[in-house]
Design an enzyme around this catalytic site. Structure first.
Site, PDB file in Angstrom:
ATOM      1  N   CYS A 151      -5.384  25.352  20.349  1.00  0.00           N
ATOM      2  CA  CYS A 151      -6.709  24.742  20.185  1.00  0.00           C
ATOM      3  C   CYS A 151      -7.704  25.756  19.640  1.00  0.00           C
ATOM      4  O   CYS A 151      -7.898  26.835  20.232  1.00  0.00           O
ATOM      5  CB  CYS A 151      -7.212  24.180  21.508  1.00  0.00           C
ATOM      6  SG  CYS A 151      -8.861  23.441  21.366  1.00  0.00           S
TER       7      CYS A 151
ATOM      8  N   ARG B 292      -1.085  12.987  17.164  1.00  0.00           N
ATOM      9  CA  ARG B 292      -1.256  12.224  18.412  1.00  0.00           C
ATOM     10  C   ARG B 292      -0.993  10.749  18.122  1.00  0.00           C
ATOM     11  O   ARG B 292      -1.536  10.182  17.177  1.00  0.00           O
ATOM     12  CB  ARG B 292      -2.683  12.422  18.916  1.00  0.00           C
ATOM     13  CG  ARG B 292      -3.038  11.706  20.194  1.00  0.00           C
ATOM     14  CD  ARG B 292      -4.518  11.931  20.503  1.00  0.00           C
ATOM     15  NE  ARG B 292      -4.815  13.318  20.763  1.00  0.00           N
ATOM     16  CZ  ARG B 292      -6.013  13.883  20.571  1.00  0.00           C
ATOM     17  NH1 ARG B 292      -7.017  13.163  20.085  1.00  0.00           N
ATOM     18  NH2 ARG B 292      -6.216  15.153  20.842  1.00  0.00           N
TER      19      ARG B 292
ATOM     20  N   CYS C  46      -6.018  21.044  30.054  1.00  0.00           N
ATOM     21  CA  CYS C  46      -5.975  20.752  28.620  1.00  0.00           C
ATOM     22  C   CYS C  46      -5.012  21.719  27.933  1.00  0.00           C
ATOM     23  O   CYS C  46      -4.520  22.676  28.537  1.00  0.00           O
ATOM     24  CB  CYS C  46      -7.370  20.850  28.018  1.00  0.00           C
ATOM     25  SG  CYS C  46      -8.027  22.531  27.930  1.00  0.00           S
TER      26      CYS C  46
ATOM     27  N   CYS D 190     -11.756  18.219  27.875  1.00  0.00           N
ATOM     28  CA  CYS D 190     -10.515  17.469  27.643  1.00  0.00           C
ATOM     29  C   CYS D 190      -9.633  17.403  28.888  1.00  0.00           C
ATOM     30  O   CYS D 190      -8.894  16.437  29.066  1.00  0.00           O
ATOM     31  CB  CYS D 190      -9.736  18.079  26.479  1.00  0.00           C
ATOM     32  SG  CYS D 190     -10.623  18.007  24.906  1.00  0.00           S
TER      33      CYS D 190
ATOM     34  N   ARG E 178     -10.954   5.819  20.040  1.00  0.00           N
ATOM     35  CA  ARG E 178      -9.685   6.529  20.264  1.00  0.00           C
ATOM     36  C   ARG E 178      -8.726   5.650  21.070  1.00  0.00           C
ATOM     37  O   ARG E 178      -8.967   4.458  21.273  1.00  0.00           O
ATOM     38  CB  ARG E 178      -9.961   7.847  20.995  1.00  0.00           C
ATOM     39  CG  ARG E 178     -10.938   8.794  20.275  1.00  0.00           C
ATOM     40  CD  ARG E 178     -10.294   9.527  19.126  1.00  0.00           C
ATOM     41  NE  ARG E 178     -11.164  10.556  18.550  1.00  0.00           N
ATOM     42  CZ  ARG E 178     -11.219  11.834  18.932  1.00  0.00           C
ATOM     43  NH1 ARG E 178     -10.481  12.247  19.941  1.00  0.00           N
ATOM     44  NH2 ARG E 178     -12.002  12.694  18.321  1.00  0.00           N
TER      45      ARG E 178
ATOM     46  N   LYS F 256     -16.662  10.628  18.241  1.00  0.00           N
ATOM     47  CA  LYS F 256     -15.569   9.867  18.846  1.00  0.00           C
ATOM     48  C   LYS F 256     -16.087   8.909  19.909  1.00  0.00           C
ATOM     49  O   LYS F 256     -17.175   9.102  20.476  1.00  0.00           O
ATOM     50  CB  LYS F 256     -14.553  10.820  19.467  1.00  0.00           C
ATOM     51  CG  LYS F 256     -15.121  11.680  20.587  1.00  0.00           C
ATOM     52  CD  LYS F 256     -14.093  12.704  21.037  1.00  0.00           C
ATOM     53  CE  LYS F 256     -14.694  13.668  22.065  1.00  0.00           C
ATOM     54  NZ  LYS F 256     -13.740  14.717  22.457  1.00  0.00           N
TER      55      LYS F 256
ATOM     56  N   LYS G 172     -14.501   6.576  23.343  1.00  0.00           N
ATOM     57  CA  LYS G 172     -13.340   6.365  24.222  1.00  0.00           C
ATOM     58  C   LYS G 172     -13.585   5.176  25.135  1.00  0.00           C
ATOM     59  O   LYS G 172     -14.697   4.996  25.641  1.00  0.00           O
ATOM     60  CB  LYS G 172     -13.065   7.629  25.043  1.00  0.00           C
ATOM     61  CG  LYS G 172     -12.730   8.841  24.186  1.00  0.00           C
ATOM     62  CD  LYS G 172     -12.509  10.084  25.024  1.00  0.00           C
ATOM     63  CE  LYS G 172     -12.133  11.267  24.148  1.00  0.00           C
ATOM     64  NZ  LYS G 172     -11.918  12.491  24.962  1.00  0.00           N
TER      65      LYS G 172
ATOM     66  N   CYS H  58     -12.400  25.413  27.511  1.00  0.00           N
ATOM     67  CA  CYS H  58     -13.752  25.459  26.946  1.00  0.00           C
ATOM     68  C   CYS H  58     -14.555  24.347  27.622  1.00  0.00           C
ATOM     69  O   CYS H  58     -14.001  23.586  28.424  1.00  0.00           O
ATOM     70  CB  CYS H  58     -13.710  25.284  25.424  1.00  0.00           C
ATOM     71  SG  CYS H  58     -13.516  23.574  24.860  1.00  0.00           S
TER      72      CYS H  58
END
Length: 558
Positions: A438, A76, A432, A481, A145, A209, A211, A477
């Protein structure tokens, strides 16, 4: 502070003993007997912008042949504000062809992912990015991120200011270790460890993470409140006079664990200078670094730290570290949360064309050579490329004299026809990646939602709703995302072919939705939506959106 060293998660040990995120990555890359890397390195590689994955469609076949799983890697890019030059797009296209599946994926965080990269191609891929002045540093991992901001400069002459701020925040929050260059660019690099001292991340990095998003009203196209740190530009007399700063957003949860939940960011207050914005962002991160949960990674995002301490205590700790107090938040108003498709001209006379890219997948099919068309446009050098948080692409900064040339290529490759012809529901859909790559996916998302939308469209047409701007999002899930928890209609995968159906989110991104039905398949999804749309057209109030109606409807059921 969270100083319980007895109960640290295994990931915390991996980070602190990693020698600046190096671990044994060089040894893993040199091991030609497996397509995988060592277990601890699978954590560290995320900080370099990558995930180890495998083709889950082929697991059973591989196991039956006594072969290891077909491992590959996703990379990414770090693109604060989501911008590429045409030359960089040409280079990216070549890299995708040479080293990945060939598909270029636009993400919900305004950047690009490539999938299917074999271990032997990791260094060549990173080195090709480096030649294009691109990198994947901190695009994943327990760090800040990719920083997002309002995408389309035609929205406001102030977009450029927000875009530049995104770049400054990204640069400020980069890890100081040179391990990325040591491992991927020059494996003979000599590093002075003192130059790698990192006052922001230390050797622990963050608990999870983080954001950051920047919105320029009236368009909330970045879904700003889903971020750990949300900045909302306050505009007076056509100038940005400061930012409201919010913290604690995040959409991930875990099935069956009520301690986990989606949450929108809470506003801390207003600051009136860029210097204060940068200082506040920095110290919000340090408070999370010092107080965040490092024992249970399911409870380690900033939202849980804020809810544990309370918003007042969190704000007070940030103010103590910044040396200034937040002013009371100032008024703002969002009017929409979508991309403006087709041609738009900005205040400088430049033209912008927003291309609808269904779930961000840029590839060629016999019916639709999207990727070839975009490459041809890039090769003209007449358009920059910008990405949106709705997984679309903007051909940007086009001069009046060049507009016709770009328009001809769009028509020649069916791009304008596809963009114009898609229904409102399809244009407002997000999904996603999910299966087949994934590892967390329980169900399909980007491969399935297009066909589900095709089956929903006749139902909408039956009720005269086909051009209604209903937002529909799907995740494989509960990790969020695809941002399904703040859609008007959200699907969260529970098992293959099964989803929880959520309704009641608002259209502007200011309210989360609510679970309506659990673990249902396609037939029940379509029947349920048919019933809901029927009630909606009968009982909605004047100008009432489907999200607002279904929120009200849910309360009548309770």
């Amino acid at each position: 502070m969270n100083n319980d060293k007895e109960n640290l998660s295994p990931v915390e040990r991996i980070k602190t003993s990693s020698n600046g995120l190096r671990g044994s990555l060089k040894e893993s890359l040199a091991d030609n007997f497996t397509g995988a890397i060592r277990e601890d390195d699978q954590t560290l590689i995320k900080f370099h912008g990558m995930y180890q994955q495998d083709d889950r469609d082929r697991r059973e076949e591989r196991v039956s042949k006594k072969l290891e799983w077909l491992y590959s890697y996703m990379i990414r890019l770090r693109l604060p504000g989501g911008f590429l030059t045409p030359e960089q797009w040409v280079g990216l296209n070549e890299t995708a062809e040479d080293h990945s599946t060939g598909t270029i994926k636009v993400t919900t965080r305004q950047t690009i992912q490539l999938h299917g990269i074999l271990k032997s191609n990791l260094r060549p891929t990173i080195q090709s990015f480096n030649l294009q002045h691109l990198d994947s540093i901190a695009a994943c991992g327990d760090v800040n991120r990719n920083v997002t901001c309002t995408a389309n400069p035609s929205e406001s002459p102030l977009q450029q200011e927000a875009y530049e701020l995104a770049g400054k925040i990204s640069e400020m929050c980069l890890p100081k270790t040179k391990s990325y260059y040591d491992i991927w660019i020059d494996d003979e690099l000599l590093v002075d460890r003192k130059t790698e001292e990192d006052p922001l991340y230390q050797d622990r990095y963050l608990p999870r993470k983080l954001k950051i998003g920047i919105a320029v009203p009236p368009n909330n196209d970045v879904d700003v409140f889903i971020n750990d740190i949300a900045l909302i530009a306050i505009i007076e007399n056509n100038k940005i006079v400061g930012y409201n700063i919010a913290a604690g957003g995040g959409l991930g949860a875990t099935h069956g664990n009520d301690a986990t939940y989606a949450r929108l960011a809470s506003i801390l207050g207003f600051v009136d200078t860029e210097e204060k914005v940068l200082k506040a962002v920095y110290e919000i991160i340090t408070v999370q670094r010092d107080f965040g949960n490092r024992s249970d990674r399911k409870l380690s995002r900033l939202k849980y730290t804020i809810d544990k301490l309370g918003i007042e205590q969190y704000r007070a700790e940030v103010e103590k570290r910044t040396g200034f107090s937040f002013e009371p938040a100032r008024e703002f108003k969002f009017e929409q949360r979508k991309d403006r498709y087709g041609w738009i001209q900005n205040h400088e006379g430049k033209w912008f064309y927003t291309v609808f890219v269904e779930h961000g997948r840029i590839l060629n099919t016999p019916e639709y050579p999207l990727k070839s068309g975009l490459l041809k446009i890039a090769q003209t050098g007449k358009a920059n490329f910008r990405f949106t948080c709705n997984q679309n692409l903007i051909l940007a900064d086009i001069d009046e004299k060049d507009k016709a040339d770009i328009e001809n290529i769009l028509k020649e490759h069916g791009i304008s026809e596809y963009t114009n012809g898609a229904s409102a529901l399809r244009k407002n859909s997000v999904a996603c990646v999910a299966l087949n790559t994934c590892s967390l996916a329980l169900a399909e998302a980007q491969r399935y939602l297009p066909s589900l939308v095709t089956k929903i469209e006749p139902i909408l047409e039956k009720y005269g709703l086909l051009e209604e701007d209903i937002t529909i999002r799907m995740t494989g899930c509960p990790n969020g995302c695809g941002r399904s928890p703040n859609a008007e209609i959200g699907f969260v995968g529970t098992a293959y072919g099964k989803y929880n159906l959520h309704i009641g989110g608002d259209r502007l991104g200011m309210r989360l939705n609510t679970k309506f039905k659990e673990n249902i398949g396609e037939e029940e999804i379509l029947t349920t939506l048919d019933e809901l749309f029927g009630i909606y057209v009968q009982k909605r109030l004047a100008e009432e959106t489907f999200g607002d109606f279904s929120y009200r409807y849910l309360h009548t059921l309770n």
